[in-house]
Design an enzyme around this catalytic site. Structure first.
Site, PDB file in Angstrom:
ATOM      1  N   GLY A  69      45.903  29.817  42.959  1.00 29.12           N
ATOM      2  CA  GLY A  69      45.594  30.945  42.168  1.00 29.12           C
ATOM      3  C   GLY A  69      45.398  32.243  43.084  1.00 29.12           C
ATOM      4  CG  MET A  71      42.432  37.223  47.108  1.00 29.50           C
ATOM      5  SD  MET A  71      42.210  38.447  48.015  1.00 29.50           S
ATOM      6  CE  MET A  71      40.459  38.705  48.198  1.00 29.50           C
ATOM      7  N   GLY A  74      38.234  32.289  40.692  1.00 29.26           N
ATOM      8  CA  GLY A  74      37.262  31.322  40.558  1.00 29.26           C
ATOM      9  C   GLY A  74      37.585  30.048  41.390  1.00 29.26           C
ATOM     10  CE  LYS A  75      42.059  31.043  45.616  1.00 30.63           C
ATOM     11  NZ  LYS A  75      41.585  32.486  45.186  1.00 30.63           N
ATOM     12  CB  THR A  76      35.282  29.681  46.530  1.00 34.59           C
ATOM     13  OG1 THR A  76      36.433  30.103  47.288  1.00 34.59           O
ATOM     14  CG2 THR A  76      33.988  29.094  47.204  1.00 34.59           C
ATOM     15  CD  GLU A 171      38.925  31.654  51.388  1.00 31.74           C
ATOM     16  OE1 GLU A 171      40.068  31.958  51.604  1.00 31.74           O
ATOM     17  OE2 GLU A 171      38.134  31.851  50.608  1.00 31.74           O
ATOM     18  CB  CYS A 227      44.135  42.526  35.162  1.00 32.38           C
ATOM     19  SG  CYS A 227      44.904  44.079  36.030  1.00 32.38           S
ATOM     20  CB  CYS A 230      44.683  46.327  31.862  1.00 29.22           C
ATOM     21  SG  CYS A 230      45.571  44.796  32.245  1.00 29.22           S
ATOM     22  CE1 TYR A 258      44.699  41.520  50.271  1.00 27.95           C
ATOM     23  CE2 TYR A 258      42.522  41.460  51.251  1.00 27.95           C
ATOM     24  CZ  TYR A 258      43.736  41.248  51.540  1.00 27.95           C
ATOM     25  OH  TYR A 258      44.382  40.980  52.720  1.00 27.95           O
TER      26      TYR A 258
END
Ligand SMILES: Nc1ncnc2c1ncn2[C@@H]1O[C@H](COP(=O)(O)OP(=O)(O)O)[C@@H](O)[C@H]1O
Ligand SMILES: Cc1cn([C@H]2C[C@H](O)[C@@H](COP(=O)(O)O)O2)c(=O)[nH]c1=O
Length: 283
Positions: A69, A71, A74-76, A171, A227, A230, A258
């Protein structure tokens, strides 16, 4: 550490056969008392589906799970939760991250997986998880590697990697040789492998080898964040600074460089800023 496992022929369900049986050791959960063996089975079932020391010995083939997904999705954090669960059910965990992480999170990122919220999954040396009373944790190590070093580790780390039940890479977009490494862990060593990383860069183009793992993995989770413009669900990473002509795809950073973006804001802001590289590809 000596480990005893339930016999495959014991009169328990096939799912609970993955469970570690450790006479005399505390359960990794607070509730104990009459019928502990049942409790062990009941409580562990949901986590035993994915990881368990027993599983590796039984199957001899591991699994690969991809968490991807944009940045800030919530990946880490998701990876750290998986590892904490695996560890608290007695699995040995070895997590790898990129040495580039030290650029944004400092030296702690050499031995921890650090999230944008500042939380971390930390290995044994730092003694974080062992402090919870009554829990029986497997060992855990986190190591950062540089792309120039390949997948080489100090000898003690290499041994820990070899004996781990669960191997994680965070990463992963920065890691050349990712596929060979993941396949070696899952298919030669029978380990459960979690791969977390960006599938695309700020231009929404393939980033590293994460996408190439999809046909070879057991599950894919593509997370979304929020986002920054918005508040809708974000699917993309927008670079919010102009790093000049011919800017590198790789530029380590966080919210100073980012922002998470939904599709509409990604397109709108890309065009507003005259950034041809993020304009819709159908134009
Ligand atoms: N624009 C943002 N800037 C900084 N942090 C953010 C932003 N949006 C979300 N976050 C935080 O980042 C957390 C996710 O961090 P992390 O797990 O490191 O994500 P990922 O690994 O996908 O980049 C969210 O729970 C949220 O609190
Ligand atoms: C989109 C994009 C990101 N990066 C870098 C920026 C960060 O250092 C990492 C991503 O970390 P996260 O844990 O997913 O937040 O990748 C980059 O170099 N190039 C890009 O296009």
């Amino acid at each position: 550490m000596e480990r005893a496992f339930a016999s495959p022929n014991s009169p328990v369900s096939s799912r609970s056969r993955f469970l570690p049986s450790r006479p005399g050791r505390p359960l990794p959960f607070a509730r104990r008392g009459k019928g502990d063996e049942d409790l062990r089975a009941d409580v562990c079932l949901e986590i035993a589906d994915e990881v368990g020391p027993r599983r590796r010995a039984r199957a001899r083939v591991g699994e690969i799970h991809v968490i991807t997904g944009p940045m800030f999705a919530g990946k880490t954090s998701a990876l750290a939760r998986k590892l904490a669960t695996a560890r608290s059910s007695g699995n040995a965990v070895f997590a790898i991250t990129s040495s580039l992480e030290a650029e944004r999170f400092g030296a702690r990122a050499e031995t921890s997986l650090v999230t944008h919220d500042g939380d971390a999954f930390t290995g044994d040396e730092e003694g974080v998880c062992n402090t919870i009373e009554g829990c029986d944790f497997g060992e855990a190590r986190v190591r950062a590697i540089g792309t120039e070093n390949g997948w080489t580790f100090a000898s003690e780390d290499a041994k820990a990697l070899e004996r781990a039940d669960v191997v994680a890479v965070d990463e992963a977009q920065f890691m050349p040789g990712l596929i060979d490494f993941a396949l070696e862990c899952a298919e030669k060593r029978g380990q459960i492998v979690y791969i977390a990383g960006l599938d695309g860069d700020y231009r929404r183009r393939r980033f590293g080898e994460v996408l190439d793992l999809i046909p070879m993995c057991d599950s894919v989770t593509r997370l979304r964040g929020t986002c920054a413009e918005c508040g809708r669900a974000s699917s993309f990473s927008r670079r919010v600074v102009d790093l000049g002509d011919g800017e590198d795809v790789v530029s380590v950073g966080g919210s100073e460089k980012y922002a998470p973006a939904c599709r509409a804001c990604y397109l709108r802001l890309g065009r507003d800023e005259s950034r041809g590289d993020v304009a819709p590809r159908w134009e």
